[in-house]
Enzyme design. Structure first.
Site, PDB file in Angstrom:
ATOM      1  N   GLY A 252      71.383  38.701   7.504  1.00 39.74           N
ATOM      2  CA  GLY A 252      72.777  38.576   7.080  1.00 39.74           C
ATOM      3  C   GLY A 252      73.032  39.571   5.966  1.00 39.74           C
ATOM      4  O   GLY A 252      73.593  40.649   6.153  1.00 39.74           O
ATOM      5  N   CYS A 317      89.281  27.138 -15.144  1.00 37.45           N
ATOM      6  CA  CYS A 317      89.085  26.296 -16.331  1.00 37.45           C
ATOM      7  C   CYS A 317      87.702  25.668 -16.296  1.00 37.45           C
ATOM      8  O   CYS A 317      87.566  24.445 -16.210  1.00 37.45           O
ATOM      9  CB  CYS A 317      90.162  25.225 -16.378  1.00 37.45           C
ATOM     10  N   TYR A 346      78.121  36.822   1.511  1.00 38.52           N
ATOM     11  CA  TYR A 346      78.263  35.531   0.817  1.00 38.52           C
ATOM     12  C   TYR A 346      79.243  35.614  -0.359  1.00 38.52           C
ATOM     13  O   TYR A 346      79.123  34.869  -1.325  1.00 38.52           O
ATOM     14  CB  TYR A 346      76.895  35.012   0.344  1.00 38.52           C
TER      15      TYR A 346
HETATM   16  N1  LLP Z   1      68.964  32.729   9.606  1.00 36.65           N
HETATM   17  C1  LLP Z   1      69.139  31.498   9.125  1.00 36.65           C
HETATM   18  C2  LLP Z   1      68.672  30.359   9.925  1.00 36.65           C
HETATM   19  C3  LLP Z   1      69.748  31.295   7.886  1.00 36.65           C
HETATM   20  O1  LLP Z   1      69.900  30.072   7.416  1.00 36.65           O
HETATM   21  C4  LLP Z   1      70.169  32.415   7.126  1.00 36.65           C
HETATM   22  C5  LLP Z   1      70.801  32.240   5.824  1.00 36.65           C
HETATM   23  C6  LLP Z   1      69.986  33.696   7.674  1.00 36.65           C
HETATM   24  C7  LLP Z   1      69.372  33.815   8.908  1.00 36.65           C
HETATM   25  C8  LLP Z   1      70.403  34.951   6.961  1.00 36.65           C
HETATM   26  O2  LLP Z   1      69.729  35.113   5.744  1.00 36.65           O
HETATM   27  P1  LLP Z   1      69.867  36.488   4.934  1.00 36.65           P
HETATM   28  O3  LLP Z   1      69.316  37.572   5.795  1.00 36.65           O
HETATM   29  O4  LLP Z   1      71.332  36.711   4.640  1.00 36.65           O
HETATM   30  O5  LLP Z   1      69.099  36.262   3.696  1.00 36.65           O
HETATM   31  N2  LLP Z   1      74.664  31.689   0.067  1.00 36.65           N
HETATM   32  C9  LLP Z   1      73.403  32.318  -0.274  1.00 36.65           C
HETATM   33  C10 LLP Z   1      72.607  32.686   0.934  1.00 36.65           C
HETATM   34  C11 LLP Z   1      72.362  31.501   1.840  1.00 36.65           C
HETATM   35  C12 LLP Z   1      71.629  31.892   3.077  1.00 36.65           C
HETATM   36  C13 LLP Z   1      71.595  30.780   4.045  1.00 36.65           C
HETATM   37  N3  LLP Z   1      70.939  31.091   5.267  1.00 36.65           N
HETATM   38  C14 LLP Z   1      73.672  33.518  -1.179  1.00 36.65           C
HETATM   39  O6  LLP Z   1      74.819  33.739  -1.562  1.00 36.65           O
HETATM   40  O7  LLP Z   1      72.734  34.200  -1.575  1.00 36.65           O
END
Ligand code: LLP
Length: 390
Positions: A252, A317, A346
């Protein structure tokens, strides 16, 4: 890696003449370059973009054009993926809970590939959607190094099936008439250490030897922005080769984080016991600093006066509504703009309507022009679901 590309920076100046802040802006060339870099590192892998990182249709459609598929974790994301034009074999739905109502709706919409997260999930999916193509998500029970909220591969997390339960989950899935394509692991997000991935790959290799053969090995996402992919890719590719399986990945952040900025204007300075720069974006637009202590680089889009050290204070706030701390920046004038970097993943997707804040405008720089990906949310739409029926 850090710092705005000069062409994109010039484009941001032109956007500031036309659009009100705050807004998200993305550089399409950067997303395309990241897709290219990933493909170069993992030539044979099937890539499922984790759409939770950035679900704008205008971005998803470009990814579709480049042959990238989608990883979803909710019914809403599956609906969005189909609306963007993806076929059900191009969407993988993960997530710990799939209710009977959601499974019934998937039957109507077209059942995507499914990631099963527990024995109960396997049993329920078999009951409602027999014949589905599934992967079983493994919890490798490893001491993954990242923020606690993002460490999905630790034994304490709510995700996945522990290695010792994989055999039982396979029995349930197969007895229920599911087509098990293979196993899946997602160790966590924003991982910076190749050793964490190596340890995860070793667990998967053992499980394939024990329970295989399978067609597919899904090694998930989680690539942190500082991770050296070149150090990792040969091991993942070698593993897939040894096992004779198709390799799937679910990045992601890696594909979109650096393509995006949140642009905000400064509306003065303020001194309490700290020195603040007051800006028109805050936790409702970008939650990551508050939720994870995430540090986003900030680049001024003005020349400005003598440097000072500031905390960047948003309009909410809440004393925690600080987008960055201890920044040294030239002293701005009222209305000068800043770009908050690495906000393409994100950022918008975790924005909220807290304090009746409309979701911000989102723009895509195509290299030639600004395309509006999403209008700023209207004031009327903030009241819509509360309108009394006549
Ligand atoms: N696959 C699964 C099953 C996942 O749960 C996630 C992310 C990804 C792939 C992608 O992960 P990435 O490559 O983006 O690290 N809100 C958080 C990140 C939460 C990620 C949740 N799952 C942030 O702002 O850092």
């Amino acid at each position: 890696m850090s710092g705005l590309n000069p062409h994109f920076k010039a484009a941001l100046q032109s956007a500031l003449e036309r659009y009100e802040t705050p807004f998200y802006a993305y550089d399409l060339a950067s997303v395309q370059a990241r897709v290219g870099a990933l493909r170069a590192a993992f030539p044979k892998a099937e890539v499922f973009f984790a759409m939770k990182a950035n679900p704008r249709l205008g971005i998803l459609r470009r990814l579709l054009g480049w042959g990238v598929f989608l990883e979803a974790v909710s019914l809403g994301e599956v609906r969005r993926a189909y609306a963007a034009g993806f076929k059900r074999t191009e969407v993988l739905l993960n997530g710990p809970i799939k209710t009977p109502a959601a499974l019934a709706e998937l039957k109507e919409l077209g059942v995507p590939l499914l990631g099963l997260d527990s024995l109960a999930d396997a049993e329920r999916v078999a009951r409602h959607l027999p014949g589905s193509h599934v992967l079983l998500r493994v919890n490798p029970d490893l001491p993954v190094v990242t923020h606690d909220h993002l460490a999905t591969g630790r034994g304490e997390s709510k995700f996945g099936i522990l290695p010792q339960d994989v055999g039982r989950a396979l029995e349930i899935a197969r007895a229920g008439g599911l087509d098990v394509l293979g196993l899946h692991v997602h160790l966590g997000s924003a991982l910076e250490h190749p050793e964490d991935f190596r340890a995860g790959y070793a667990v998967m290799e053992r499980l394939y030897q024990e329970h295989g053969p399978f067609e597919v090995l899904n090694l998930g996402g989680g690539f942190g922005l500082g991770l050296d992919l070149a150090a990792l890719a040969p091991e993942a590719l070698g593993l897939a080769e040894r096992l004779g399986v198709e390799l799937w990945l679910e990045p992601g952040r890696y594909l979109v984080a650096e393509a995006g900025v949140l642009v905000t204007r400064t509306w003065g300075t303020k001194h309490t016991r700290r020195n603040f720069l007051l800006v028109d974006a805050g936790m409702s637009h970008l939650l990551r600093p508050m939720l994870y202590g995430a540090e986003h680089p900030v680049e001024p889009l003005y020349a400005g006066g003598a440097p000072q050290t500031f905390d960047l204070a948003g309009p909410a706030c809440e004393s925690g509504d600080i987008l960055a701390r201890g920044l040294t920046l030239p002293t701005p004038q009222e209305g000068d703009a800043l770009a908050i970097l690495q906000a393409g993943a994100y950022g918008s997707s975790m924005s909220s309507n807290y304090l009746d804040t409309p979701r911000p405008l989102e723009l895509l720089w195509t290299g030639e022009e600004w395309e509006v990906l999403r209008q700023r949310q209207s004031w009327e739409s903030l009241l819509l679901e509360e309108q009394a029926e006549g």
